[in-house]
Design a protein around this motif. Structure first.
Motif, mmCIF file in Angstrom:
data_model
loop_
_atom_site.group_PDB
_atom_site.id
_atom_site.type_symbol
_atom_site.label_atom_id
_atom_site.label_comp_id
_atom_site.label_asym_id
_atom_site.label_seq_id
_atom_site.Cartn_x
_atom_site.Cartn_y
_atom_site.Cartn_z
ATOM 1 N N ALA A 71 -48.104 -32.479 -25.593
ATOM 2 C CA ALA A 71 -49.021 -31.354 -25.811
ATOM 3 C C ALA A 71 -48.542 -30.111 -25.079
ATOM 4 C CB ALA A 71 -50.428 -31.740 -25.359
ATOM 5 N N ASN A 72 -48.046 -30.271 -23.865
ATOM 6 C CA ASN A 72 -47.540 -29.121 -23.106
ATOM 7 C C ASN A 72 -46.244 -28.578 -23.677
ATOM 8 O OD1 ASN A 72 -49.658 -29.174 -21.237
ATOM 9 N ND2 ASN A 72 -48.606 -30.661 -19.940
ATOM 10 N N ASN A 73 -45.530 -29.394 -24.446
ATOM 11 C CA ASN A 73 -44.251 -28.964 -25.010
ATOM 12 C C ASN A 73 -44.367 -28.477 -26.452
ATOM 13 O OD1 ASN A 73 -42.831 -29.518 -22.670
ATOM 14 N ND2 ASN A 73 -42.314 -31.603 -23.287
ATOM 15 N N GLY A 74 -45.591 -28.365 -26.977
ATOM 16 C CA GLY A 74 -45.756 -27.774 -28.303
ATOM 17 C C GLY A 74 -46.098 -28.738 -29.406
ATOM 18 N N ASP A 75 -46.430 -29.979 -29.097
ATOM 19 C CA ASP A 75 -46.832 -30.930 -30.125
ATOM 20 C C ASP A 75 -48.282 -30.631 -30.527
ATOM 21 O OD1 ASP A 75 -47.706 -33.221 -31.597
ATOM 22 O OD2 ASP A 75 -46.064 -34.373 -30.725
ATOM 23 N N ARG A 76 -48.481 -30.203 -31.757
ATOM 24 C CA ARG A 76 -49.801 -29.753 -32.191
ATOM 25 C C ARG A 76 -50.799 -30.904 -32.258
ATOM 26 N NH1 ARG A 76 -48.372 -25.456 -37.062
ATOM 27 N NH2 ARG A 76 -46.994 -24.105 -35.812
ATOM 28 N N MET A 77 -50.388 -32.038 -32.814
ATOM 29 C CA MET A 77 -51.304 -33.161 -32.945
ATOM 30 C C MET A 77 -51.718 -33.700 -31.578
ATOM 31 S SD MET A 77 -51.982 -33.332 -36.039
ATOM 32 C CE MET A 77 -53.036 -34.767 -35.825
ATOM 33 N N ALA A 78 -50.796 -33.694 -30.618
ATOM 34 C CA ALA A 78 -51.138 -34.146 -29.268
ATOM 35 C C ALA A 78 -52.152 -33.220 -28.620
ATOM 36 C CB ALA A 78 -49.879 -34.248 -28.411
ATOM 37 N N MET A 79 -51.996 -31.901 -28.810
ATOM 38 C CA MET A 79 -52.951 -30.948 -28.232
ATOM 39 C C MET A 79 -54.313 -31.076 -28.894
ATOM 40 S SD MET A 79 -53.365 -28.654 -25.902
ATOM 41 C CE MET A 79 -51.747 -28.032 -25.429
ATOM 42 N N ILE A 80 -54.343 -31.278 -30.208
ATOM 43 C CA ILE A 80 -55.624 -31.458 -30.905
ATOM 44 C C ILE A 80 -56.312 -32.731 -30.437
ATOM 45 C CG2 ILE A 80 -56.643 -31.921 -33.170
ATOM 46 C CD1 ILE A 80 -54.589 -30.037 -34.371
ATOM 47 N N THR A 81 -55.528 -33.782 -30.177
ATOM 48 C CA THR A 81 -56.100 -35.028 -29.666
ATOM 49 C C THR A 81 -56.783 -34.814 -28.325
ATOM 50 O OG1 THR A 81 -54.431 -36.342 -30.831
ATOM 51 C CG2 THR A 81 -55.561 -37.395 -28.978
ATOM 52 N N LEU A 82 -56.159 -34.053 -27.439
ATOM 53 C CA LEU A 82 -56.751 -33.784 -26.127
ATOM 54 C C LEU A 82 -57.995 -32.908 -26.243
ATOM 55 C CD1 LEU A 82 -53.553 -33.184 -23.957
ATOM 56 C CD2 LEU A 82 -54.920 -35.265 -24.153
ATOM 57 N N ILE A 83 -57.985 -31.943 -27.146
ATOM 58 C CA ILE A 83 -59.160 -31.090 -27.333
ATOM 59 C C ILE A 83 -60.348 -31.909 -27.828
ATOM 60 C CG2 ILE A 83 -60.095 -29.171 -28.691
ATOM 61 C CD1 ILE A 83 -57.356 -27.878 -28.613
ATOM 62 N N ASP A 84 -60.101 -32.809 -28.792
ATOM 63 C CA ASP A 84 -61.187 -33.649 -29.308
ATOM 64 C C ASP A 84 -61.725 -34.599 -28.244
ATOM 65 O OD1 ASP A 84 -61.034 -32.418 -31.737
ATOM 66 O OD2 ASP A 84 -59.831 -33.973 -32.699
ATOM 67 N N LYS A 85 -60.850 -35.134 -27.419
ATOM 68 C CA LYS A 85 -61.310 -36.025 -26.346
ATOM 69 C C LYS A 85 -62.113 -35.264 -25.293
ATOM 70 C CE LYS A 85 -57.630 -39.504 -26.703
ATOM 71 N NZ LYS A 85 -58.537 -40.615 -27.026
ATOM 72 N N ALA A 86 -61.694 -34.040 -24.984
ATOM 73 C CA ALA A 86 -62.372 -33.278 -23.937
ATOM 74 C C ALA A 86 -63.772 -32.868 -24.352
ATOM 75 C CB ALA A 86 -61.542 -32.044 -23.580
ATOM 76 N N PHE A 87 -63.966 -32.520 -25.624
ATOM 77 C CA PHE A 87 -65.269 -32.059 -26.092
ATOM 78 C C PHE A 87 -66.069 -33.168 -26.782
ATOM 79 C CE2 PHE A 87 -62.873 -28.095 -25.682
ATOM 80 C CZ PHE A 87 -63.777 -27.337 -24.961
ATOM 81 N N GLY A 88 -65.693 -34.412 -26.555
ATOM 82 C CA GLY A 88 -66.506 -35.535 -26.988
ATOM 83 C C GLY A 88 -66.485 -35.828 -28.469
ATOM 84 N N ARG A 89 -65.439 -35.443 -29.189
ATOM 85 C CA ARG A 89 -65.359 -35.795 -30.606
ATOM 86 C C ARG A 89 -64.715 -37.170 -30.793
ATOM 87 N NH1 ARG A 89 -69.264 -33.763 -31.753
ATOM 88 N NH2 ARG A 89 -69.439 -33.688 -29.495
ATOM 89 N N THR A 90 -63.907 -37.593 -29.854
ATOM 90 C CA THR A 90 -63.296 -38.917 -29.864
ATOM 91 C C THR A 90 -63.204 -39.409 -28.428
ATOM 92 O OG1 THR A 90 -61.058 -37.957 -29.747
ATOM 93 C CG2 THR A 90 -61.912 -38.485 -31.953
ATOM 94 N N GLY A 91 -62.845 -40.671 -28.266
ATOM 95 C CA GLY A 91 -62.513 -41.200 -26.953
ATOM 96 C C GLY A 91 -63.701 -41.558 -26.083
ATOM 97 N N PRO A 92 -63.458 -41.725 -24.767
ATOM 98 C CA PRO A 92 -64.502 -42.180 -23.843
ATOM 99 C C PRO A 92 -65.687 -41.228 -23.742
ATOM 100 C CG PRO A 92 -62.313 -42.373 -22.844
ATOM 101 C CD PRO A 92 -62.144 -41.598 -24.097
ATOM 102 N N ARG A 93 -65.438 -39.914 -23.793
ATOM 103 C CA ARG A 93 -66.566 -38.996 -23.653
ATOM 104 C C ARG A 93 -67.485 -39.061 -24.862
ATOM 105 N NH1 ARG A 93 -67.113 -32.580 -22.765
ATOM 106 N NH2 ARG A 93 -69.102 -32.686 -21.666
#
Length: 363
Positions: A71-93
């Protein structure tokens, strides 16, 4: 993309791996950096016991490091995955938000309160009867509130299905009894246990599709991020990467270790230097045949669109104090008209030709 240290080996200690993950998290956008870091810290502290699962957890942590680094190196899907996890769309939150959302909020009136107090007098028999009938967890859920969210989300999906890319299949029905057949194969009316089993199957299928509501603070933050808060406010911008420590004894030659090529194949040795794998591994191919990648830095426009898609999939729940009814508000996508380019402005800024004036005759 700047050169970074390669991924840790399997012999690295979990603490060493944990420090590398936290370092990569420090380069995420401040809008969700704290949330992702807190999730990783909580997972690490809950699995500090050294047992038979240590190797499996270390492998999973290595995958987390790959995702954050990508995500830090420009992978778009990885950054979108982290955004969804942070705002509770997927994952533990998301599971945490859903766990709080399904709980009943108390009786709405005096009659319901009296019924609830009556059922508390014999909790063991009541729970036993519910399990016997096959209802199980449904007795602990506020199904009315869940159906309101499901109906609201179904209407939202109908308007934005092709624009923001909802994960999973669409919500087709909001009737828990839709899977109950009118008659069984023996031409008889379905029993109560069969009907409850069909309802439980329907709820399990649709609960995975629900997007839990976010708190007022997080919902408003997403709204501001869609208005370029990250680009205009320096405190919300992505921090620059710090230079890593390099030992004076480190071999910086781009030719690599010839012993690896003598004992192994180039396909295995250069596996992490091909294509988008360099974003996850941190290795850089200095050869003339290195892959051409997209730029590593995300633009402010890309972040704004990513936050906008997440905001449109995030509801905010409001409760009417008079009738205790639930209302859900979803993020609204903003239509922005692109500004004209310099060449396009030349067409509009060209002065109009003045009509030729008739010359006066000299007397």
């Amino acid at each position: 993309m700047s050169k970074q240290p390669s991924l840790l080996t399997a012999a690295a200690t979990p603490l060493h791996l944990y420090r590398h993950i936290l370092r990569e998290c420090s380069y995420l956008p401040p809008a969700f950096r704290t949330t992702i870091t807190a999730l990783i810290q909580d997972r690490f502290h809950r699995n500090t016991k050294n047992d038979d699962l240590t190797a499996k957890r270390t492998k999973r942590a290595n995958n987390v490091l790959r995702t954050v680094r990508a995500a830090n190196n420009g992978d778009r899907m990885a950054m979108i995955t982290l955004i969804d996890k942070a705002f509770g769309r997927t994952g533990p939150r998301r599971r945490e938000l859903m766990g709080d959302f399904v709980r009943p909020q108390g009786p709405p009136d005096s009659a319901a309160l009296e019924v609830a107090l009556t059922s508390i007098e014999a909790p063991e028999s009541t729970e036993k009867e519910q399990v016997t009938k096959g209802k199980g967890f449904l007795t602990k859920w506020d199904t009315k509130k869940l159906l309101n969210l499901l109906e609201s989300q179904r209407r939202k999906q109908g308007h934005t299905r092709t624009m923001i890319g909802w994960a999973g299949s669409a919500i087709k029905s909001t009737n828990p009894d839709s899977l109950i057949p009118e008659l069984t194969p023996w031409k008889t009316k379905p029993s109560e246990s069969l009907a409850n089993a069909k309802r439980i199957k329907w709820w399990k299928r649709n609960i995975e599709k629900m997007m839990p509501p976010l708190g007022k603070g997080g919902w408003d933050l997403l709204s501001k991020l869609t208005n370029d808060l990250q680009a205009h406010d320096a405190s919300w911008q992505v921090p620059p990467r710090r230079a890593g420590a390099v030992s004076a004894l480190t071999n910086t030659s781009s030719t690599g270790n010839w012993q690896e090529y003598a004992t192994g194949t180039a396909a295995v040795i250069e596996k992490n230097k091909r294509g988008d794998a360099v974003r996850r591994s941190g290795q850089v191919d200095d050869s003339p045949y290195s892959p051409r990648l997209r730029r590593a830095a995300f633009s402010a426009r890309w972040f704004r669109r990513a936050y906008d898609r997440t905001w449109q999939r995030t509801p905010f729940m409001d409760q009417d104090p008079n009738n205790l009814g639930y209302k859900f508000r979803w993020g609204e996508g903003k239509v922005r008209i692109a500004e004209p380019s310099a060449k396009q402005l030349e067409f509009f800024n060209t002065p109009e030709a003045k009509p030729a004036s008739s010359k006066k005759k000299k007397q």
